[in-house]
Design a protein around this motif. Structure first.
Motif, PDB file in Angstrom:
ATOM      1  N   ARG A  71      71.971  60.919 -41.930  1.00  0.00           N
ATOM      2  CA  ARG A  71      71.804  61.552 -43.234  1.00  0.00           C
ATOM      3  C   ARG A  71      70.673  60.883 -44.002  1.00  0.00           C
ATOM      4  NH1 ARG A  71      74.340  66.508 -43.816  1.00  0.00           N
ATOM      5  NH2 ARG A  71      76.499  66.418 -43.093  1.00  0.00           N
ATOM      6  N   SER A  72      70.079  61.629 -44.906  1.00  0.00           N
ATOM      7  CA  SER A  72      69.035  61.086 -45.762  1.00  0.00           C
ATOM      8  C   SER A  72      69.574  59.890 -46.546  1.00  0.00           C
ATOM      9  CB  SER A  72      68.541  62.162 -46.732  1.00  0.00           C
ATOM     10  OG  SER A  72      67.552  61.649 -47.595  1.00  0.00           O
ATOM     11  N   GLY A  73      68.801  58.811 -46.556  1.00  0.00           N
ATOM     12  CA  GLY A  73      69.217  57.605 -47.273  1.00  0.00           C
ATOM     13  C   GLY A  73      69.883  56.573 -46.397  1.00  0.00           C
ATOM     14  N   GLU A  74      70.333  56.978 -45.210  1.00  0.00           N
ATOM     15  CA  GLU A  74      70.961  56.020 -44.301  1.00  0.00           C
ATOM     16  C   GLU A  74      69.924  55.070 -43.712  1.00  0.00           C
ATOM     17  OE1 GLU A  74      73.205  57.970 -41.285  1.00  0.00           O
ATOM     18  OE2 GLU A  74      74.735  58.708 -42.667  1.00  0.00           O
ATOM     19  N   ALA A  75      70.354  53.850 -43.418  1.00  0.00           N
ATOM     20  CA  ALA A  75      69.456  52.864 -42.819  1.00  0.00           C
ATOM     21  C   ALA A  75      68.948  53.362 -41.470  1.00  0.00           C
ATOM     22  CB  ALA A  75      70.173  51.538 -42.663  1.00  0.00           C
ATOM     23  N   PHE A  76      67.670  53.163 -41.231  1.00  0.00           N
ATOM     24  CA  PHE A  76      67.048  53.552 -39.969  1.00  0.00           C
ATOM     25  C   PHE A  76      67.195  52.411 -38.971  1.00  0.00           C
ATOM     26  CE2 PHE A  76      63.112  53.032 -37.435  1.00  0.00           C
ATOM     27  CZ  PHE A  76      63.267  54.108 -36.583  1.00  0.00           C
ATOM     28  N   THR A  77      67.797  52.717 -37.829  1.00  0.00           N
ATOM     29  CA  THR A  77      67.967  51.704 -36.789  1.00  0.00           C
ATOM     30  C   THR A  77      67.483  52.162 -35.423  1.00  0.00           C
ATOM     31  OG1 THR A  77      70.237  52.459 -36.323  1.00  0.00           O
ATOM     32  CG2 THR A  77      69.973  50.676 -37.946  1.00  0.00           C
ATOM     33  N   SER A  78      67.499  53.492 -35.176  1.00  0.00           N
ATOM     34  CA  SER A  78      67.244  53.978 -33.821  1.00  0.00           C
ATOM     35  C   SER A  78      66.461  55.285 -33.829  1.00  0.00           C
ATOM     36  CB  SER A  78      68.574  54.222 -33.082  1.00  0.00           C
ATOM     37  OG  SER A  78      69.349  53.047 -33.016  1.00  0.00           O
ATOM     38  N   LEU A  79      65.792  55.533 -32.712  1.00  0.00           N
ATOM     39  CA  LEU A  79      65.276  56.856 -32.388  1.00  0.00           C
ATOM     40  C   LEU A  79      66.277  57.512 -31.452  1.00  0.00           C
ATOM     41  CD1 LEU A  79      61.492  56.078 -31.709  1.00  0.00           C
ATOM     42  CD2 LEU A  79      62.521  56.965 -33.813  1.00  0.00           C
ATOM     43  N   TYR A  80      66.271  58.844 -31.400  1.00  0.00           N
ATOM     44  CA  TYR A  80      67.235  59.570 -30.597  1.00  0.00           C
ATOM     45  C   TYR A  80      66.532  60.598 -29.724  1.00  0.00           C
ATOM     46  CZ  TYR A  80      70.249  57.606 -34.214  1.00  0.00           C
ATOM     47  OH  TYR A  80      70.877  56.751 -35.086  1.00  0.00           O
ATOM     48  N   ALA A  81      66.769  60.509 -28.419  1.00  0.00           N
ATOM     49  CA  ALA A  81      66.249  61.515 -27.484  1.00  0.00           C
ATOM     50  C   ALA A  81      67.364  62.528 -27.251  1.00  0.00           C
ATOM     51  CB  ALA A  81      65.833  60.856 -26.173  1.00  0.00           C
ATOM     52  N   ILE A  82      67.080  63.786 -27.544  1.00  0.00           N
ATOM     53  CA  ILE A  82      68.104  64.824 -27.395  1.00  0.00           C
ATOM     54  C   ILE A  82      68.269  65.151 -25.914  1.00  0.00           C
ATOM     55  CG2 ILE A  82      68.821  67.154 -28.043  1.00  0.00           C
ATOM     56  CD1 ILE A  82      66.920  66.914 -30.451  1.00  0.00           C
ATOM     57  N   ARG A  83      69.482  65.005 -25.430  1.00  0.00           N
ATOM     58  CA  ARG A  83      69.770  65.300 -24.020  1.00  0.00           C
ATOM     59  C   ARG A  83      70.256  66.732 -23.839  1.00  0.00           C
ATOM     60  NH1 ARG A  83      69.945  63.414 -19.128  1.00  0.00           N
ATOM     61  NH2 ARG A  83      71.652  63.944 -17.725  1.00  0.00           N
ATOM     62  N   THR A  84      71.178  67.150 -24.679  1.00  0.00           N
ATOM     63  CA  THR A  84      71.641  68.534 -24.683  1.00  0.00           C
ATOM     64  C   THR A  84      71.827  68.980 -26.128  1.00  0.00           C
ATOM     65  OG1 THR A  84      74.004  67.938 -24.612  1.00  0.00           O
ATOM     66  CG2 THR A  84      72.890  68.251 -22.500  1.00  0.00           C
ATOM     67  N   GLY A  85      71.698  70.287 -26.359  1.00  0.00           N
ATOM     68  CA  GLY A  85      71.975  70.832 -27.678  1.00  0.00           C
ATOM     69  C   GLY A  85      70.742  71.039 -28.533  1.00  0.00           C
ATOM     70  N   PHE A  86      70.968  71.588 -29.718  1.00  0.00           N
ATOM     71  CA  PHE A  86      69.939  71.887 -30.712  1.00  0.00           C
ATOM     72  C   PHE A  86      70.286  71.179 -32.006  1.00  0.00           C
ATOM     73  CE2 PHE A  86      66.591  75.194 -30.534  1.00  0.00           C
ATOM     74  CZ  PHE A  86      66.613  75.468 -29.170  1.00  0.00           C
ATOM     75  N   PHE A  87      69.261  70.759 -32.737  1.00  0.00           N
ATOM     76  CA  PHE A  87      69.437  70.150 -34.050  1.00  0.00           C
ATOM     77  C   PHE A  87      68.524  70.835 -35.058  1.00  0.00           C
ATOM     78  CE2 PHE A  87      71.100  66.881 -31.361  1.00  0.00           C
ATOM     79  CZ  PHE A  87      72.014  66.172 -32.128  1.00  0.00           C
ATOM     80  N   LYS A  88      68.891  70.711 -36.327  1.00  0.00           N
ATOM     81  CA  LYS A  88      67.977  71.040 -37.409  1.00  0.00           C
ATOM     82  C   LYS A  88      67.826  69.801 -38.272  1.00  0.00           C
ATOM     83  CE  LYS A  88      71.341  72.677 -40.862  1.00  0.00           C
ATOM     84  NZ  LYS A  88      71.728  73.783 -41.797  1.00  0.00           N
ATOM     85  N   THR A  89      66.628  69.611 -38.812  1.00  0.00           N
ATOM     86  CA  THR A  89      66.427  68.585 -39.823  1.00  0.00           C
ATOM     87  C   THR A  89      66.215  69.294 -41.148  1.00  0.00           C
ATOM     88  OG1 THR A  89      64.088  68.518 -39.139  1.00  0.00           O
ATOM     89  CG2 THR A  89      65.528  66.764 -38.335  1.00  0.00           C
ATOM     90  N   CYS A  90      66.751  68.727 -42.213  1.00  0.00           N
ATOM     91  CA  CYS A  90      66.652  69.369 -43.518  1.00  0.00           C
ATOM     92  C   CYS A  90      66.675  68.332 -44.631  1.00  0.00           C
ATOM     93  CB  CYS A  90      67.778  70.395 -43.707  1.00  0.00           C
ATOM     94  SG  CYS A  90      69.435  69.742 -43.422  1.00  0.00           S
ATOM     95  N   VAL A  91      66.127  68.719 -45.763  1.00  0.00           N
ATOM     96  CA  VAL A  91      66.148  67.888 -46.962  1.00  0.00           C
ATOM     97  C   VAL A  91      66.776  68.711 -48.080  1.00  0.00           C
ATOM     98  CG1 VAL A  91      64.117  66.541 -46.287  1.00  0.00           C
ATOM     99  CG2 VAL A  91      63.817  68.630 -47.636  1.00  0.00           C
ATOM    100  N   THR A  92      67.269  68.033 -49.089  1.00  0.00           N
ATOM    101  CA  THR A  92      67.869  68.720 -50.230  1.00  0.00           C
ATOM    102  C   THR A  92      66.821  68.919 -51.306  1.00  0.00           C
ATOM    103  OG1 THR A  92      70.024  67.713 -49.757  1.00  0.00           O
ATOM    104  CG2 THR A  92      69.709  68.651 -51.948  1.00  0.00           C
ATOM    105  N   ALA A  93      66.583  70.183 -51.660  1.00  0.00           N
ATOM    106  CA  ALA A  93      65.590  70.502 -52.689  1.00  0.00           C
ATOM    107  C   ALA A  93      66.133  70.135 -54.075  1.00  0.00           C
ATOM    108  CB  ALA A  93      65.251  71.989 -52.632  1.00  0.00           C
ATOM    109  N   GLU A  94      65.248  70.183 -55.075  1.00  0.00           N
ATOM    110  CA  GLU A  94      65.639  69.800 -56.435  1.00  0.00           C
ATOM    111  C   GLU A  94      66.756  70.677 -56.969  1.00  0.00           C
ATOM    112  OE1 GLU A  94      62.269  69.708 -58.974  1.00  0.00           O
ATOM    113  OE2 GLU A  94      61.308  68.011 -57.938  1.00  0.00           O
ATOM    114  N   ASP A  95      66.802  71.945 -56.540  1.00  0.00           N
ATOM    115  CA  ASP A  95      67.851  72.842 -57.036  1.00  0.00           C
ATOM    116  C   ASP A  95      69.146  72.728 -56.231  1.00  0.00           C
ATOM    117  OD1 ASP A  95      67.164  73.993 -54.656  1.00  0.00           O
ATOM    118  OD2 ASP A  95      66.457  75.893 -55.502  1.00  0.00           O
ATOM    119  N   GLY A  96      69.199  71.750 -55.305  1.00  0.00           N
ATOM    120  CA  GLY A  96      70.428  71.501 -54.554  1.00  0.00           C
ATOM    121  C   GLY A  96      70.528  72.226 -53.231  1.00  0.00           C
ATOM    122  N   ARG A  97      69.572  73.119 -52.953  1.00  0.00           N
ATOM    123  CA  ARG A  97      69.607  73.855 -51.688  1.00  0.00           C
ATOM    124  C   ARG A  97      69.042  73.020 -50.549  1.00  0.00           C
ATOM    125  NH1 ARG A  97      66.391  79.227 -52.709  1.00  0.00           N
ATOM    126  NH2 ARG A  97      65.019  77.661 -53.674  1.00  0.00           N
TER     127      ARG A  97
END
Length: 252
Positions: free
Chosen positions: A63-89
């Motif tokens: 999640r946004s704000g969490e400490a960065f410790t690792s990179l992740y190689a996706i083995r199976t599945g799909f992901f989305k990355t997203c940020v929270t806009a000023e209006d909360g969306r």
């Protein structure tokens, strides 16, 4: 190609959603690791990926704000990355699939700047970043590969800015579909058929389009015989028509 894991490649860790892993046995190695590694270097790379982690659909890898410790190689599945806009969306910033690496957003400030959420049940290889840095100094090919991954992210962001800044709705969706099928084909899947793991609303968020516009554009493509859509199953019937849209002089 089905990037599922063979039983011999993993062992269940009791009480945790983590798995042991060896890159040398992985059928996605050529996608997320440097090519042409010597046996000795490959053995060192195996030390880099200590565990795998399984996630359920809708679960966040970080999640946004969490400490960065690792990179992740996706083995199976799909992901989305997203940020929270000023209006909360939630604003979708990208979609990632098997063979791609996520988590680079956390390198600059040692904290993640976006959420990474599984769009389906998924599995990732966890690569502690301190080990990545240490091993990169010893294996030049790995250092070069990490730089290539970071460069690819910069190029991708420039591409998104072009999409949002100068393309009409049909051009944006055509470019998105062509990019998606190209990436899937590199993983051994069809050049023309795919299953959309993301919703039309998520596609719209990524492309800067309203849900109604995305749905209307899909319908237009189907009526023109460019694509065939059944729920999330999509077949490209006329790839050249999509290419013509993307390469239209008006969007250069």
């Amino acid at each position: 190609m089905n990037p599922s894991t063979h039983p011999s490649e993993k062992s269940r860790t009791p009480g945790a959603a983590t798995l042991s892993v060896a890159c040398s046995n992985c059928n996605l190695r050529e996608l997320c690791m440097p090519a042409g590694l010597s046996p000795a270097d490959l053995e060192r790379i195996d030390e880099l990926v200590a565990t795998r982690r399984r996630l359920k659909r809708g679960e966040a890898l970080f999640r946004s704000g969490e400490a960065f410790t690792s990179l992740y190689a996706i083995r199976t599945g799909f992901f989305k990355t997203c940020v929270t806009a000023e209006d909360g969306r939630d604003q979708v910033t990208g979609f990632q699939m098997a063979g791609e690496i996520i988590g680079l957003d956390g390198i600059v400030g040692d904290r993640h700047t976006c959420d990474a959420v599984a769009l389906e049940d998924a599995e990732v290889c966890v690569m502690p970043f301190d080990k990545v840095g240490e091993l990169s100094r010893e294996v030049n090919a790995l250092q070069h590969h990490v730089h290539r991954i970071m460069s690819r992210e910069i190029v991708r962001e420039h591409g998104v800015m072009l999409l949002l800044g100068s393309m009409r709705a049909e051009e944006r969706l055509a470019a998105f579909l062509l990019n998606l099928v190209q990436r899937l084909h590199a993983r051994g899947f069809s050049r023309s058929e795919l299953v959309l793991r993301m919703t039309r609303e998520e596609i719209g968020s990524y492309l800067g389009l309203k849900l109604e516009t995305v749905s209307r554009t899909f319908s237009r493509f189907a009526e023109e015989g460019t694509i065939e859509v059944h729920h999330r199953h999509l077949r490209i019937l006329d790839a050249e028509a999509l290419h013509r849209l993307v390469n239209h002089p008006g969007c250069n």
